[in-house]
Enzyme design. Structure first.
Site, short mmCIF file in Angstrom:
data_model
loop_
_atom_site.label_atom_id
_atom_site.label_comp_id
_atom_site.label_asym_id
_atom_site.label_seq_id
_atom_site.Cartn_x
_atom_site.Cartn_y
_atom_site.Cartn_z
N HIS A 156 0.83 -1.22 0.00
CA HIS A 156 0.00 0.00 0.00
C HIS A 156 0.86 1.26 0.00
O HIS A 156 0.44 2.30 0.49
CB HIS A 156 -0.95 0.04 1.21
CG HIS A 156 -1.66 -1.24 1.47
ND1 HIS A 156 -2.90 -1.54 0.92
CD2 HIS A 156 -1.30 -2.34 2.19
CE1 HIS A 156 -3.27 -2.74 1.32
NE2 HIS A 156 -2.31 -3.26 2.08
N SER A 277 14.81 21.51 -15.46
CA SER A 277 13.59 22.27 -15.74
C SER A 277 13.97 23.58 -16.42
O SER A 277 15.07 24.09 -16.22
CB SER A 277 12.87 22.53 -14.42
OG SER A 277 12.12 23.72 -14.50
N LYS A 283 15.74 21.70 -10.18
CA LYS A 283 15.14 20.43 -10.57
C LYS A 283 16.10 19.47 -11.27
O LYS A 283 16.95 19.86 -12.06
CB LYS A 283 13.94 20.66 -11.50
CG LYS A 283 12.74 21.29 -10.83
CD LYS A 283 12.15 20.49 -9.69
CE LYS A 283 11.24 19.39 -10.13
NZ LYS A 283 10.08 19.84 -10.88
N GLU A 290 9.54 8.52 -16.53
CA GLU A 290 8.18 9.02 -16.77
C GLU A 290 7.75 8.71 -18.19
O GLU A 290 6.59 8.35 -18.44
CB GLU A 290 8.12 10.52 -16.50
CG GLU A 290 8.25 10.85 -15.02
CD GLU A 290 8.37 12.34 -14.77
OE1 GLU A 290 7.55 13.11 -15.27
OE2 GLU A 290 9.32 12.74 -14.06
N GLN A 322 -4.27 -5.25 -43.44
CA GLN A 322 -3.11 -4.40 -43.73
C GLN A 322 -2.79 -3.50 -42.54
O GLN A 322 -1.67 -3.02 -42.39
CB GLN A 322 -3.40 -3.57 -44.98
CG GLN A 322 -2.25 -2.69 -45.43
CD GLN A 322 -2.43 -2.17 -46.84
OE1 GLN A 322 -2.23 -2.90 -47.79
NE2 GLN A 322 -2.83 -0.92 -46.97
#
Ligand code: ARG
Length: 460
Positions: A156, A277, A283, A290, A322
């Site tokens: 979880h 970024s 960043k 991703e 096709q």
């Protein structure tokens, strides 16, 4: 423009119809399969005396020269041809004159395209398997360096029980091993030769389909000509197996994305395999993972598209078929690229072992070990579980961890606790004692690595 079927028609084909009908832009990628198939067919026609042996030889020579001219770039594929089959045949006729026109004896484009598809899928199965092996190899190397790297295992997405990074990686190795095996399974049903099915009803010519199969390296010959030209389930299976590979890659990508976040910080990607970024100078983004996760969508979509194309088709060939190639080609390209780049990204990454251990020390991942401690001392597991729950609640209340509770605290819940509880719930002990087959203890994971390495050397 003059079509091959001009004899039956009074008018020329419209430019629009011609473009719409064509598949050359897609099936040109199978030129080698197409030419090799034609060479085997020509050889059989000669050997069976269906055409003179000398003409068969000329056909083979001509096809061979087309193949090498295409490979060297001397010959360009004519994008105005309808498809790769028509292009090769008309180029051959350009080169050989009347002899070229004999090639299509006892053959149809319907069995030709089925053959090309099968040869192509066989080749790409091997290529995908090569990429899978490469990735599994990277996982093994990473695991070998992280046999004692303790981290929390999650359920979880909540910290659950202690494992090692090596153990976690070997879970993925076993998934990719099954993907490899799934490819081999698909290959079994792909390795069946359809040529000689002709348009759908076989032929009155004395062909030898088994000889063609042998020349082209097929293990079997499809035993029903209508099925031979209508079946695309080997492509569906391949598209399905590729979708499963992407599902596995996507789960791994999801974890890499989490591991790269400041919330986890378990993994540092090499600068060459991360991106920045345009506005936020701080960043460092896991774009590769991703994108792999994102591209899973198109590979699933390709499978669905192919299933849908096939679902309502009466036997035998229909032009709908096709549409079988474009999606599959896209899945093949996507999966191969994703496997290769994921392997490189992982190979060059740095494992932040300290952070993994730190995460392991919080979240009560040794709670099961407290309950097991009591159970081993005779307390029924259910009661031991309840006592441990109360201890966890106390620790949360005191804003501390299980190993920091005093023995007095422990005794409030059970007299069975001794000083040795602290050793028992040390994360190192928790992992070390999980020696059950398949578990995270070092000796257990070494066995897993052994199995994977054996697979890598023996898998065919
Ligand atoms: N380009 C066609 C395809 O990819 C080849 C088969 C054409 N056969 C036909 N009867 N029109 O399916």
């Amino acid at each position: 423009m003059e079509t091959m079927w001009a004899g039956r028609f009074k008018k020329q084909i419209s430019e629009m119809t011609n473009k719409f009908n064509a598949s050359i832009g897609i099936d040109k990628r199978m030129f080698e399969e197409d030419i090799k198939g034609s060479m085997a067919h020509a050889a059989m026609l000669g050997a069976q005396g269906i055409i003179p042996e000398s003409e068969a030889d000329k056909l083979i020579e001509g096809l061979d020269s087309i193949l090498s001219d295409l490979k060297s770039g001397k010959l360009k594929i004519d994008e105005n041809a309808e498809d790769i089959h028509m292009f090769v045949e008309s180029e051959l006729t350009k080169r050989l004159g009347e002899t070229g026109k004999r090639l299509h004896t006892a053959r149809s484009r319907n069995d030709q395209v089925a053959l090309d598809n099968r040869l192509y899928v066989k080749k790409e199965i091997a290529a995908v398997q090569g990429e899978l092996k490469n990735l599994i190899g990277v996982l093994v190397t990473l695991a070998e360096g992280n046999l004692d790297t303790i981290m929390p295992g999650y359920t979880h997405l909540q910290r659950a029980q202690p494992v090692t990074f090596a153990h976690h990686l070997m879970a993925y190795a076993s998934m990719f091993m099954r993907d490899y095996d799934r490819m081999s399974d698909v290959n079994k049903r792909t390795d069946v030769m359809p040529l000689g099915s002709c348009a759908l009803a076989g032929t009155t010519h004395p062909i030898d389909r088994f000889a063609v199969a042998k020349t082209l390296g097929f293990s079997e010959v499809c035993f029903n000509s209508m099925d031979g030209v209508s079946d695309r389930d080997f492509m569906l299976e391949f598209a399905g197996a590729l979708a499963i590979v992407m599902m596995h890659l996507s789960r791994l990508s999801e974890e890499v994305i989490l591991w790269c976040s400041w919330e986890f910080k378990f993994l540092e990607l090499d600068d060459a395999y991360a991106t920045g970024s345009s506005i936020m100078p701080q960043k460092k983004n896991p774009d590769i993972s991703e994108l792999v996760r994102g591209k899973t969508g198109r590979v699933y979509g390709n499978l669905m598209a192919l299933l849908t194309v096939m679902k309502g088709l009466p036997l035998a060939y229909n032009k709908d078929m096709q549409e079988d190639k474009e999606n599959l080609f896209d899945s093949v390209d996507t999966v191969k690229t994703c496997l290769a780049i994921t392997a490189e990204m992982l190979r060059t990454s740095t494992v932040l072992k300290e952070n993994m251990l730190k995460a392991g020390k919080q979240g009560f991942i040794n709670a099961t070990d407290v309950a097991d401690y009591l159970a081993k001392k005779g307390e029924p597991f259910r009661s031991a579980y309840k006592i441990t729950g109360e201890l966890v609640a106390l620790a949360i209340e005191k804003n501390t961890t299980l190993d920091a509770l005093s023995l007095e605290d422990y005794h409030r819940f059970s007299p069975l606790f001794n000083e040795d509880i602290y050793k028992e719930i040390d994360l190192k002990t928790c992992v070390k004692k999980r020696v059950s087959y398949g578990g995270p203890a070092e000796e257990s994971v070494k066995k897993q690595i052994g199995i994977v390495k054996k697979f890598l050397t023996e898998a065919k």
